[in-house]
Design a protein around this motif. Structure first.
Motif, PDB file in Angstrom:
ATOM      1  N   SER A 289       0.845  -1.199   0.000  1.00  0.00           N
ATOM      2  CA  SER A 289       0.000   0.000   0.000  1.00  0.00           C
ATOM      3  C   SER A 289       0.880   1.248   0.000  1.00  0.00           C
ATOM      4  O   SER A 289       1.843   1.328   0.762  1.00  0.00           O
ATOM      5  N   MET A 290       0.508   2.227  -0.854  1.00  0.00           N
ATOM      6  CA  MET A 290       1.267   3.483  -0.927  1.00  0.00           C
ATOM      7  C   MET A 290       0.310   4.673  -0.814  1.00  0.00           C
ATOM      8  O   MET A 290      -0.830   4.598  -1.283  1.00  0.00           O
ATOM      9  N   TYR A 291       0.784   5.748  -0.187  1.00  0.00           N
ATOM     10  CA  TYR A 291      -0.069   6.905   0.107  1.00  0.00           C
ATOM     11  C   TYR A 291       0.686   8.203  -0.183  1.00  0.00           C
ATOM     12  O   TYR A 291       1.883   8.312   0.095  1.00  0.00           O
ATOM     13  N   VAL A 292      -0.043   9.193  -0.678  1.00  0.00           N
ATOM     14  CA  VAL A 292       0.467  10.563  -0.750  1.00  0.00           C
ATOM     15  C   VAL A 292       0.287  11.179   0.635  1.00  0.00           C
ATOM     16  O   VAL A 292      -0.798  11.083   1.214  1.00  0.00           O
ATOM     17  N   THR A 293       1.354  11.768   1.188  1.00  0.00           N
ATOM     18  CA  THR A 293       1.281  12.331   2.540  1.00  0.00           C
ATOM     19  C   THR A 293       1.121  13.853   2.503  1.00  0.00           C
ATOM     20  O   THR A 293       1.186  14.480   1.440  1.00  0.00           O
ATOM     21  N   ASN A 294       0.962  14.416   3.717  1.00  0.00           N
ATOM     22  CA  ASN A 294       0.896  15.876   3.859  1.00  0.00           C
ATOM     23  C   ASN A 294       2.286  16.495   4.044  1.00  0.00           C
ATOM     24  O   ASN A 294       2.393  17.679   4.343  1.00  0.00           O
ATOM     25  N   ARG A 295       3.345  15.704   3.875  1.00  0.00           N
ATOM     26  CA  ARG A 295       4.710  16.218   4.025  1.00  0.00           C
ATOM     27  C   ARG A 295       5.250  16.617   2.658  1.00  0.00           C
ATOM     28  O   ARG A 295       5.309  15.782   1.755  1.00  0.00           O
TER      29      ARG A 295
END
Lengths: 265, 265
Positions: free
Chosen positions: B144-150
């Motif tokens: 699983s891969m996610y775009v972060t708020n960093r």
């Protein structure tokens, strides 16, 4: 010019302020525990070759920061000015040394890109903390550096041999010196060689190409680390129209602690 | 097209030959123990921005090799051809996906520069060897891969958020997973975060931005590593006129062993 009584105890910002105010001194032993860096600044047209050379030769050329064109700021020390906060600079034109000055703020073109390259002073802190003796410090000398017979992987216009620094280490502490420096891959990492100068093409360790000759103690073994002088030597050999570097031994003192470059495992 | 009975047991050159002969398959589990890499190839005019973005964001973007313009050879696998030896490629024009093909040898301009970026599959070998369970492999799914708020540190035309991969790890093995991956800084290194998806701006770990949803076991903790999709996402957002990448999960298999990227201390 400021008088500095105890340079080892200075914070990095006070050390940089002393240099900005005119103090000229080698930085070895200043602001103990804080990382020092080599400076190489080139026109934007040369920046890709330098960055690629460093990527392809990470042991001698660990890049800790790269500025935007024209900027003299670095994330390694917010508020510092790379064009004023080193004790001494060399200005190069067409690959030749043109002048050596204490301030280059009036000589910094708007397309200049500055590279901060890691320095072996960083792992020396760890070696000293572990009680590994460093003969060049005991003898009040600069570390010995040599041009080797090992070629770096070329990148664009840049090519040249690997330069190494040498430290005499007691034979029974060599493993520990390798372990301590090996945990800091961002500042040259483990030695590239131990024990046989001739295999690196070094005929006489007593006659270094840069820095000072250092005397071994009985039972010492010569140990060689990849050196941050390597990219500067390759760059000058390719004769860029303009470049600024630090003067040998007169490094940039960052706000980062040496311990930040240690890999914890 | 070759039939492959036991892809895990293949040598890297035989795996690459299968792909060159037309096999199309995700490479997870192929040639066990050999390092796989992300591919990003851009025109020379964009290469400095990509290389600088990677230097400034080393956790998500560890560069393992950069080719000379026009070359499809890499030191990571002498004799391999980067334009033919991956199972599937994506071709991008003006930042838009133009086609997905198994061979780009006829589409490789003479100014194209290819970046091989490290992949978290590399430290998964070490996790498995230590008996740390990997739920996505148990469930036969992509990680699983996610775009972060960093936000990443920008470089020239490139900017964008950090992308992370997530693995559910039993709470009593988190320390070991951190230690094992932390010893491999050249392939993302230690996790950037553990335990609190919301702090990274991830509302629901069951809805990843890339890859598959994975089910946790009782007592599992979500652990997040910087991901090699990060530079590709930043590049596409800046819309270069032309680019070639691997298709997600269809990596380049190098001749280097995963163990070569472990720092020994």
């Amino acid at each position: 010019m400021t008088t500095v009584d105890d340079p080892a105890a200075l914070t990095p910002d006070r050390a940089r302020a002393a240099f900005r105010d005119g103090t000229v001194a080698p930085t070895s032993g200043w602001a103990t525990g804080f990382t020092q860096t080599n400076l190489i600044a080139v026109p934007r047209d040369w920046a890709y070759d330098v960055l690629l050379f460093c990527q392809r030769n990470p042991r001698p050329c660990p890049v800790l920061d790269v500025t935007d064109p024209g900027s003299t700021s670095t994330v390694l020390a917010p508020g510092a000015d790379l064009s004023r906060d080193l004790p001494s600079y060399r200005v190069w034109r067409d690959g030749e040394l043109a002048e050596e000055v204490g301030d280059v703020s009036g000589l910094w073109p708007e397309d200049l890109v500055a590279f901060s390259i890691g320095c072996s002073f960083t792992f020396e802190t760890g070696l000293l903390a572990a009680g590994v003796p460093l003969r060049h410090l005991e003898q009040g000398r600069n570390v010995s550096m040599y041009v080797t017979n090992r070629q770096c992987r070329p990148a664009g216009r840049l090519h040249g041999p690997m330069v190494v620094s040498m430290r005499y280490i007691p034979a029974d502490r060599v493993a520990e010196a390798i372990r301590i420096s090996g945990a800091m891959p961002a500042v040259h990492g483990a030695p590239v060689h131990a024990g046989d100068p001739a295999d690196l093409g070094i005929a006489d360790p007593g006659r270094p190409d840069f820095g000072d000759a250092v005397e071994p103690a009985a039972g010492d073994v010569p140990v060689f680390w990849a050196c941050g002088v390597t990219p500067q030597a390759a760059l000058m050999a390719s004769r860029p129209p303009f470049a600024i570097t630090h003067s040998p031994g007169h490094m940039f003192i960052t706000d980062h602690r040496d311990s930040e470059y240690r890999v914890s495992v």
